[in-house]
Scaffold this motif. Structure first.
Motif, mmCIF file in Angstrom:
data_model
loop_
_atom_site.group_PDB
_atom_site.id
_atom_site.type_symbol
_atom_site.label_atom_id
_atom_site.label_comp_id
_atom_site.label_asym_id
_atom_site.label_seq_id
_atom_site.Cartn_x
_atom_site.Cartn_y
_atom_site.Cartn_z
ATOM 1 N N ASN A 164 61.984 36.330 42.520
ATOM 2 C CA ASN A 164 63.265 36.841 42.007
ATOM 3 C C ASN A 164 63.627 38.201 42.607
ATOM 4 N N PRO A 165 63.695 38.311 43.938
ATOM 5 C CA PRO A 165 64.004 39.609 44.552
ATOM 6 C C PRO A 165 65.361 40.165 44.148
ATOM 7 N N GLU A 166 66.260 39.290 43.694
ATOM 8 C CA GLU A 166 67.569 39.754 43.241
ATOM 9 C C GLU A 166 67.493 40.436 41.878
ATOM 10 N N ARG A 167 66.321 40.366 41.255
ATOM 11 C CA ARG A 167 66.083 41.032 39.961
ATOM 12 C C ARG A 167 64.881 41.955 40.118
ATOM 13 N N PRO A 168 65.061 43.053 40.840
ATOM 14 C CA PRO A 168 63.911 43.916 41.178
ATOM 15 C C PRO A 168 63.217 44.510 39.964
ATOM 16 N N GLU A 169 63.896 44.573 38.845
ATOM 17 C CA GLU A 169 63.266 45.129 37.646
ATOM 18 C C GLU A 169 62.073 44.280 37.191
ATOM 19 N N LEU A 170 62.102 42.971 37.489
ATOM 20 C CA LEU A 170 60.980 42.114 37.122
ATOM 21 C C LEU A 170 59.756 42.435 37.965
ATOM 22 N N GLY A 171 59.968 42.591 39.264
ATOM 23 C CA GLY A 171 58.858 42.972 40.131
ATOM 24 C C GLY A 171 58.303 44.333 39.780
ATOM 25 N N GLN A 172 59.187 45.248 39.380
ATOM 26 C CA GLN A 172 58.730 46.576 39.003
ATOM 27 C C GLN A 172 57.903 46.537 37.725
ATOM 28 N N GLY A 244 59.081 32.041 40.913
ATOM 29 C CA GLY A 244 58.043 33.040 40.721
ATOM 30 C C GLY A 244 56.925 32.532 39.842
ATOM 31 N N HIS A 245 55.953 33.398 39.620
ATOM 32 C CA HIS A 245 54.722 32.999 38.943
ATOM 33 C C HIS A 245 54.688 33.399 37.465
ATOM 34 N N CYS A 246 55.738 34.036 36.985
ATOM 35 C CA CYS A 246 55.756 34.538 35.604
ATOM 36 C C CYS A 246 57.015 34.076 34.885
ATOM 37 N N PRO A 247 57.124 32.790 34.580
ATOM 38 C CA PRO A 247 58.358 32.301 33.973
ATOM 39 C C PRO A 247 58.614 32.840 32.578
ATOM 40 N N GLN A 248 57.570 33.329 31.897
ATOM 41 C CA GLN A 248 57.801 33.902 30.574
ATOM 42 C C GLN A 248 58.644 35.175 30.654
ATOM 43 N N LEU A 249 58.746 35.763 31.852
ATOM 44 C CA LEU A 249 59.625 36.910 32.060
ATOM 45 C C LEU A 249 60.892 36.526 32.822
ATOM 46 N N SER A 250 60.752 35.680 33.844
ATOM 47 C CA SER A 250 61.908 35.357 34.680
ATOM 48 C C SER A 250 62.781 34.269 34.072
ATOM 49 N N ALA A 251 62.201 33.389 33.265
ATOM 50 C CA ALA A 251 62.951 32.301 32.624
ATOM 51 C C ALA A 251 62.420 32.086 31.212
ATOM 52 N N PRO A 252 62.534 33.100 30.353
ATOM 53 C CA PRO A 252 61.914 32.995 29.021
ATOM 54 C C PRO A 252 62.511 31.900 28.152
ATOM 55 N N ASP A 253 63.804 31.645 28.267
ATOM 56 C CA ASP A 253 64.415 30.613 27.418
ATOM 57 C C ASP A 253 63.885 29.229 27.775
ATOM 58 N N ALA A 254 63.823 28.938 29.067
ATOM 59 C CA ALA A 254 63.320 27.630 29.497
ATOM 60 C C ALA A 254 61.839 27.484 29.155
ATOM 61 N N THR A 255 61.082 28.555 29.314
ATOM 62 C CA THR A 255 59.657 28.521 28.999
ATOM 63 C C THR A 255 59.449 28.291 27.507
ATOM 64 N N THR A 256 60.191 29.024 26.698
ATOM 65 C CA THR A 256 60.083 28.879 25.247
ATOM 66 C C THR A 256 60.469 27.482 24.800
ATOM 67 N N ARG A 257 61.543 26.977 25.366
ATOM 68 C CA ARG A 257 62.019 25.643 24.984
ATOM 69 C C ARG A 257 60.964 24.574 25.291
ATOM 70 N N ALA A 258 60.346 24.674 26.460
ATOM 71 C CA ALA A 258 59.329 23.684 26.832
ATOM 72 C C ALA A 258 58.114 23.772 25.910
ATOM 73 N N ILE A 259 57.716 24.985 25.566
ATOM 74 C CA ILE A 259 56.569 25.156 24.656
ATOM 75 C C ILE A 259 56.908 24.603 23.273
ATOM 76 N N LEU A 260 58.109 24.923 22.777
ATOM 77 C CA LEU A 260 58.496 24.458 21.450
ATOM 78 C C LEU A 260 58.579 22.930 21.393
ATOM 79 N N GLU A 261 59.102 22.314 22.431
ATOM 80 C CA GLU A 261 59.183 20.846 22.448
ATOM 81 C C GLU A 261 57.787 20.238 22.381
#
Length: 267
Positions: A164-172, A244-261
């Motif tokens: 997610n280079p377009e979201r540098p705050e995640l890498g930071q 990326g390797h950390c979807p709980q930060l880069s895609a938390p909604d999708a990650t949460t939804r999959a866990i909840l299902e």
């Protein structure tokens, strides 16, 4: 020793509800789950912790001998589960914690009743008929760079791992997490992680398992997710629309939804 203090254990959610344990990966701590955990606590008892040597754990409890293998980290998980008297909890492990969860479930089967593997990799090094994503030389060079200049390595590698280079705050954020880890402890954890090979453990997984992979992940490419899914009996594979390797930060909604299902099929 109070295990809850040693591992900085925090618990939220309704008492008596089914339990979900969230486990972080290399160079991180329980804060990595902050965008996922709140959505789980309405219906589930959520346990967060830091491995010894990470986050706000008791660093005096760390030893190179214990934490030079994944079994040492699995022992942390087992002891946290026993300290809280957990029964048939769902263990959600990110990255190397996915394999730590496999070992812990074997060690204390009464404590862990299901697994969620988030961006798992049982082996990072390519082998005959297996693509782990790295050659042996790649890993040797990665570890040599990490061991010679951990902070410099962190500043270069964390954004690559995050994607997610377009979201540098995640890498930071991942850089800051890496840099907050004691370099000597990080070097040991890195060698333990990147040189591990847990492929033979997968066939013995006997609990329901969800494998969550990302559509693009430089650390755990999709061939790895397919391998884990094929190797783990009765597992389910879900590909997140995430980079990326950390979807709980880069895609938390999708990650949460999959866990909840997955959790809803368990309750």
């Amino acid at each position: 020793m109070d295990i809850r203090l040693r591992n900085n254990v925090t618990v939220a959610g309704p008492a008596g509800a089914p339990v979900v344990v969230l486990a972080h990966g290399f160079g991180c701590d329980q804060n990595m789950w902050r965008l996922v955990a709140p959505a789980l606590t309405d219906r589930y008892r959520v346990v967060l912790f830091d491995y010894v040597g990470s986050g706000r754990s008791d660093l005096s409890a760390w030893s190179q001998e214990r934490y030079s293998s994944l079994d040492g980290y699995a022992q942390d998980v087992a002891e946290v589960c026993e300290a809280l008297d957990l029964q048939r909890a769902v263990f959600v492990g990110h990255s190397v914690s996915a394999m730590i969860g496999v070992l812990a479930a074997r060690a204390v089967p009464e404590r862990i009743g299901a697994l969620v593997m988030v961006a798992p990799s049982p082996c990072y090094i390519d082998d005959d008929g297996y693509r782990g994503g790295f050659s042996a030389q790649d890993i040797d060079e990665l570890l040599a760079s990490l061991e010679s200049n951990y902070l410099g390595w962190s500043s270069v590698m964390a954004p690559v791992i995050m994607g997610n280079p377009e979201r540098p705050e995640l890498g930071q954020e991942l850089t800051n997490s890496f840099c907050a880890t004691d370099p000597d402890i990080a070097r040991v954890f890195a060698r333990t992680t990147f040189l591990s090979d847990s492929r033979d453990e997968l066939k013995d997984v006997s609990v329901p398992t969800l494998v969550l992979e990302c559509a693009q992940d430089v650390i755990a490419p999709r061939e790895v997710g397919a391998y884990v899914h094929a190797a783990v009996p009765s597992s389910r594979l879900v590909t997140l629309d995430a980079t990326g390797h950390c979807p709980q930060l880069s895609a938390p909604d999708a990650t949460t939804r999959a866990i909840l299902e997955f959790l809803e099929t368990r309750t």
